[in-house]
Design a protein around this motif. Sequence first.
Motif, PDB file in Angstrom:
ATOM      1  N   ARG A 612       3.557  -5.757   6.147  1.00 20.88           N
ATOM      2  CA  ARG A 612       3.628  -6.693   5.023  1.00 20.88           C
ATOM      3  C   ARG A 612       2.286  -7.375   4.790  1.00 20.88           C
ATOM      4  NH1 ARG A 612       5.402 -12.151   3.727  1.00 20.88           N
ATOM      5  NH2 ARG A 612       7.020 -12.126   2.092  1.00 20.88           N
ATOM      6  N   GLU A 613       1.659  -7.801   5.865  1.00 19.19           N
ATOM      7  CA  GLU A 613       0.379  -8.487   5.726  1.00 19.19           C
ATOM      8  C   GLU A 613      -0.706  -7.533   5.213  1.00 19.19           C
ATOM      9  OE1 GLU A 613      -2.456 -11.138   5.299  1.00 19.19           O
ATOM     10  OE2 GLU A 613      -0.320 -11.559   5.660  1.00 19.19           O
ATOM     11  N   GLU A 617      -2.734  -8.295   1.891  1.00 17.17           N
ATOM     12  CA  GLU A 617      -4.188  -8.408   1.992  1.00 17.17           C
ATOM     13  C   GLU A 617      -4.874  -7.483   0.990  1.00 17.17           C
ATOM     14  OE1 GLU A 617      -7.753  -7.717   5.310  1.00 17.17           O
ATOM     15  OE2 GLU A 617      -5.642  -7.576   5.897  1.00 17.17           O
TER      16      GLU A 617
END
Length: 755
Positions: A612-613, A617
């Motif tokens: 998810r990050e 990002e």
Amino acid sequence: MGVKGLQQFVDHFSPGVCVPVNLRKMAQQHQSKSQHVPTSAAKSIPTLVVDGMGCLRSWYSCEDWVCGGQWKEYMSNLVRWVEAFTSAGIRLVFFFDGVVDEHKRPEWVRRRRRVDGEISKVFRHIRIHGVQPGRGLFCLPSGLATFTRFALRSLGQEVFCSVREADYEIASYARRHGSMGILGQDSDFIIFNSAPYLSLAKLNLDQLTTVTYNQDSLCQTLGLAVDQLPLLACILGNDIVSEGRMQHIRSNAMAAYRRDPLYPGASKGEKVFAVAQLVRSVWGSGAENPGLIPQSLGLSDPDRKLLERGVHSYLLPGQGPLHGVDLQDVPPGTSCVMERYVTPKILKVCREKHVTAESFMVYSVVFEGVVECSNTMEDEEDTELIPQALVYKTCRQRIYGVLLPSGKETGTQGPAVKEWFVFAGNPLKEPELVHPLPLSISEDEPSLESLWFGRGPALSDPRLAHFLSIFDCQEFSPLYGTIEEDSLLAVLCLVTHLVLQVQQLSLEDLDAYLSQAVRVRHRSHQELQCVKLPYLSGRAVQMASLYVRGLSHLLGANCACGGPLPNDALMPWQSFDGRLFHSKYLLAHSGADHSELVDDHTPSLDLFVILREKVLEACRKRGRTVQSRPRPSPDPHRSGIPAPGYPPGHQDGWLESEGRAGAYQRGGGWRDEGETGPSEPGGYHHRGGGGGGGGGWHQPSPAQHTRPLSYPHPGDGGLDHPRPYGMTRRGRPGRPNRRAFRLAPRWCHPSGPRS
């Protein structure tokens, strides 16, 4: 293709043509006979040539088809099907359509439009009832034919992809190799002078029994010779000679048949008998070359040429005027549209990999200069989610840029590829001309030959760089080999591309995609069958198909770039299940936290958070802010969606007639298009469609997105009530009641729980 009315004739009006057979005994007899034949080909294991495209509907027997596909269960179906034959000592050879003959493009377009109408009915049913419609509106999951080829190869089966009409190649292969039969459900196979035609529709897999259509009996019934059957088929109508084009010939044949003194009176199947009598009268057996059309038919020049082309389509190598010519053996490059842009070595390997079903999309671009995509589960009334054809257009252009010159060096456009993609608003009157795009790769780009044939670790990074650049995900290169499985790197690329391209996707949508991908690996197909859904969301249905279509683009990119990832990592059964995704979508939009989305499984949670990050990002770097926009479930009492206790089987019926399409109920939470009221704050007006259909609300401008995130977002359609389904009056206003959602009665399938 298929001969109009002939299948029904042999099934119902000519009983002597249908002969029951036991395939085990048939295989034993075939092998026994081959022992006395000196050729090595005839002594091989008894072989059935299978029309793969014709089998798809019977293979996909999974309960859920609208949610994007139950791919693990589908794989188990294929395993069972293959094992039933191999255990009986029968070798299987599968053929799939690899190209669309441009002469048949009008028929292709006609069928696509018909399926579009059926898909519209599916979404209308979901909006009204919130459940999957009955099997009468069944549509194959997106990409099923493409991925089935790779599935069968993974099971050790021999699979071929056609370079011309698949029926022709099936009949040609069966004749050339002395096969025991052709298994399919296409009346063209009784016209070809090839191997026995075995019925797929009448196949009993457990007993390995079916019926064979005896060509000699058909000829005896109709009073025709075998070489007269192609003319019969073309006058009746097929995909080359349309039924309407020969209507006047059939009308004259019917009139002459009824004037015959021996006319038996009106009977079922008399159209076929009448045309057979016409063929006998104008063309005696052996009187003329079977590739020519009798002058006595009195056809115009255009009709004669069309009829000749239709008859020729049934003549196999060594039959008639095509004697000695096998179109399968035409040297690569003879009919290659992009020949001047690609080296002979590339052409040769490209064709070989296409024929053996080892690649996807590449042959279509290089040899045909045409790429097409059939219907997708997309709701034409939902204007929020853009069609998959447009979502992945840039990806395709970059794939073309890998295979063909993009004109970057000369400042011109590269050669155009013709695209036939089905989506709302595309009339399909002519193809769209799409030009290649260069990749954004800083280092010197290796040639296509280097990508395809180069050896050594030095080329691993360039291949991966090309693949990632197609999806604008270059920063994920360091993750290769560090993520648990290659399939998760593919998921990361695909989901990132989707979130970047589709601005309407929210954090909840992202969470649904990723949580599903990390959990599907830990579920068996039996467990996935019993995933419970309280209702269906049309928007989730579209998002599922959007994802699966993306997997096919990943596959095309991988083949174009020399295979940086194993193709198996890009298969849907590695990263997707429709029911599981739908359940995660509903949970995410009900306010479930991350732990609940991954079933409180700590390793999955850690992986989910990392993925998810990475997506967020990548989005931040490109100026894309992904916002939270929960879409609470609809109120069943106001949208027509069945409440808990909805009677099993009721969803197969329609609550409204088809004539009410586009009309909306007044006073019950539905309004005519364009009508607004005080219950739609911010100027939103309802576009019709109760249930989770997605796109049921029109948003006048982004500036009006002023509702706080704690309130329900009016984007899922069918909501004309501030309190979502499953929430008590004491619940916090505008906030989904997650506990009520979890405790709401669920069922494995709308018709009841599965065991």
